[in-house]
Design a protein around this motif. Structure first.
Motif, short mmCIF file in Angstrom:
data_model
loop_
_atom_site.label_atom_id
_atom_site.label_comp_id
_atom_site.label_asym_id
_atom_site.label_seq_id
_atom_site.Cartn_x
_atom_site.Cartn_y
_atom_site.Cartn_z
N ALA A 64 1.16 -1.23 -0.44
CA ALA A 64 0.18 0.57 0.15
C ALA A 64 0.80 1.36 -0.60
O ALA A 64 0.62 2.14 -0.86
CB ALA A 64 -0.38 0.08 1.08
N LYS A 65 1.92 0.69 0.92
CA LYS A 65 2.78 2.40 0.57
C LYS A 65 4.13 2.14 -0.62
O LYS A 65 4.32 3.28 -0.91
CB LYS A 65 3.63 2.64 2.05
N GLY A 66 4.19 0.81 -1.04
CA GLY A 66 5.35 1.47 -1.54
C GLY A 66 6.34 1.28 -1.88
O GLY A 66 7.07 2.15 -1.82
N ARG A 67 6.49 0.62 -0.37
CA ARG A 67 7.85 0.72 0.72
C ARG A 67 9.21 -0.55 0.02
O ARG A 67 7.80 -1.31 0.10
CB ARG A 67 7.47 1.04 2.37
N PRO A 68 9.84 -0.07 0.04
CA PRO A 68 10.87 -1.83 -0.16
C PRO A 68 10.43 -2.26 0.95
O PRO A 68 10.55 -1.91 2.28
CB PRO A 68 11.93 -0.96 0.27
N PRO A 151 4.04 1.43 10.05
CA PRO A 151 4.75 2.77 8.99
C PRO A 151 4.52 4.46 8.79
O PRO A 151 2.49 4.50 9.19
CB PRO A 151 4.88 2.16 7.80
N SER A 152 4.30 5.37 8.84
CA SER A 152 4.06 6.16 9.00
C SER A 152 3.05 6.39 7.56
O SER A 152 3.49 5.77 5.95
CB SER A 152 4.60 7.66 8.61
N ALA A 153 1.77 6.94 6.96
CA ALA A 153 0.89 6.10 6.67
C ALA A 153 0.94 7.94 4.98
O ALA A 153 -0.17 7.69 4.57
CB ALA A 153 -1.07 6.72 7.30
N ASN A 154 1.77 7.40 4.71
CA ASN A 154 1.96 8.14 3.40
C ASN A 154 2.94 7.49 2.19
O ASN A 154 3.28 6.30 2.39
CB ASN A 154 3.43 9.31 3.73
N LEU A 155 2.69 7.68 1.09
CA LEU A 155 3.11 7.19 0.02
C LEU A 155 5.43 6.73 0.11
O LEU A 155 5.73 8.62 0.82
CB LEU A 155 3.23 7.04 -1.10
N PRO A 159 6.41 13.49 2.16
CA PRO A 159 6.40 13.75 3.69
C PRO A 159 4.67 12.68 4.73
O PRO A 159 3.86 12.71 4.30
CB PRO A 159 5.56 15.22 3.77
N SER A 160 5.97 13.25 5.69
CA SER A 160 4.51 12.28 6.47
C SER A 160 3.78 12.34 6.88
O SER A 160 3.49 14.00 7.10
CB SER A 160 5.79 11.63 7.91
N PRO A 161 2.39 12.38 6.95
CA PRO A 161 0.88 12.60 7.16
C PRO A 161 0.34 13.35 8.51
O PRO A 161 0.71 12.41 9.52
CB PRO A 161 0.49 11.72 6.52
N ILE A 188 6.47 15.47 14.24
CA ILE A 188 7.18 14.53 13.21
C ILE A 188 7.23 12.88 14.04
O ILE A 188 6.68 13.16 14.76
CB ILE A 188 8.27 15.01 13.47
N GLU A 189 8.06 12.06 13.40
CA GLU A 189 8.15 10.68 13.52
C GLU A 189 8.50 10.57 15.26
O GLU A 189 9.72 11.20 15.18
CB GLU A 189 8.46 9.87 12.44
N SER A 190 8.40 9.45 15.64
CA SER A 190 8.62 9.55 16.37
C SER A 190 10.75 8.99 17.27
O SER A 190 11.08 8.72 15.74
CB SER A 190 8.08 7.58 17.22
#
Ligand code: TXA
Ligand code: MG
Length: 364
Positions: A64-68, A151-155, A159-161, A188-190
């Motif tokens: 869904a994220k297109g993440r490696p 993970p952060s819910a961005n593609l 930028p993280s949402p 910003i993320e944890s």
């Protein structure tokens, strides 16, 4: 990628009616238990959640994220009791950090137990765990009572949402549910702290700063790669490795004292006449750019309250995309405390296109 799969994404918002809220909560928990994907708010950024013990759900997250798939996920829990079965051991320093900072924006990396699938950790023998303080996140995690990989819910690369509209833009049609929880508070993320190494290392700076963590254990250190600068050296061209947070337009970050930053940015505005220009300013400098012909002037917040700047940073980067600006000039911050965490994101946002005109700020 989710080729050919288009999900009917429901957007859920909690309201005043407790009975209805309970029904919504149960639906969210059932979706997660069934291997579905739910985006939920946390105090840091929105998370793209799936059952962290279900390898197929983990695979779906990456798709869904297109993440490696070698980039590991964070497992989110509601109660300390859930931690034990996920990890091999809980070092003393982790206990102290959990006591002090959980629930909250601190992720801790432990040696993982056999229960945690490879799909959640990218094959690593460690696992990242966090207990969010956001009330909606907590309610969902308590209801489902499973470690939720999120993970952060961005593609990937975006930028993280920090707002629901960011998530809708990136993930509508790719997840089952998006829970609307308003603007993220931290923005910003944890902070990610690895306690499997000695001394414990911060792998990603966040709201919980190096200074905060050193009050727990003075030996805790920070991986210099987090800002790509060794002991105050000028960060060199970050190059290809930075693919995070990238706005569409080239972004340039300016460092040094605020007076110098303002002079440099004004000079660059003049040099780029004719282009659609965005400036990411602070409350202290905002007025300086008002009559300079800037197309999108954003006040990130006060330098005296860097929490404000952090909260607004990702929204600002996304705004630059929405407005289709040609170039972004961003003021830099000091490499310490929250400033370090902000610079970590800003430098990545400027990745590959960074021109550091003036540095000279020691970050240690
Ligand atoms: O604030 C947050 O942490 C948000 C919210 C949703 O909780 N989540 C988040 O997840 O930022 P993500 O996947 O976008 O970032 C997790 C970071 C990545 O840089 C990943 O490489 C690192 O944590 N990470 C996860 N597990 C790790 C591990 N076992 N060892 C080293 N780094 C790890
Ligand atoms: Mg992320």
């Amino acid at each position: 990628m989710n080729r050919g799969v288009f999900l009917k994404t429901d957007i859920i918002k909690f309201g005043e009616n407790q009975k209805e809220n309970k029904i919504k909560l149960e639906r969210i928990a059932d979706t997660l238990k069934d291997g579905g994907l739910v985006v939920f708010p946390t105090e840091t950024v929105y998370g793209l959640g799936g059952n962290g013990l279900d390898k197929n759900a983990c695979k779906k997250i990456y798709e869904a994220k297109g993440r490696p798939s070698d980039n590991p996920l964070i497992l989110h829990i509601a109660e300390i009791k859930q931690l034990k079965e996920l990890v091999e051991e809980i070092p003393e320093v982790a206990k102290k950090c959990m006591d002090r900072f959980w629930p909250g924006p601190l992720t801790i990396i432990f040696k993982r137990s056999k229960l945690v699938p490879n799909e959640a950790t990218g094959g690593l023998d460690t696992v990242a765990i966090r207990m969010p303080s956001n009330e909606i996140a907590h309610e969902i995690l308590k209801e489902v009572y499973l470690p939720i990989a999120a993970p952060s819910a961005n593609l990937s690369g975006r930028p993280s949402p920090t707002e629901t509209k960011h998530v809708v833009k990136d993930l509508k049609g790719r997840v089952d549910i998006i829970v609307d929880g308003g603007h993220s508070v931290v923005g910003i993320e944890s902070t990610v702290l690895d306690v499997t190494v000695d001394p414990p290392m911060i792998l990603r700076p966040g709201k919980i700063t190096l200074e905060d963590l050193r009050k727990i254990d003075k030996n805790i250190n920070i991986d210099s790669a987090t800002i790509d600068a060794k002991s105050g050296e000028i960060p060199k061209s970050p190059g290809q490795k930075y693919k995070h947070y990238a706005p569409k337009a080239p972004a340039i970050c300016f460092g040094g004292g605020l007076d110098k930053i303002i002079i440099e940015i004004k000079k660059n505005i003049k040099e780029n006449k004719g282009k659609k220009i965005a400036v990411l300013a602070s409350s202290e400098s905002y007025d300086e750019y008002k009559n300079e012909g800037v197309d999108l002037l954003i006040n990130l917040g006060s330098r005296e309250h860097l929490e404000e700047v952090a909260t607004n940073l990702f929204s600002a980067l996304r705004k630059c995309d929405e407005e289709e600006v040609d170039i972004i000039f961003a003021e830099g911050y000091e490499f310490r405390g929250m400033g370090l965490s902000i610079m970590n994101r800003l430098l990545k946002a400027c990745g590959g296109k960074v021109v550091m005109r003036i540095w000279g700020v020691k970050w240690k």
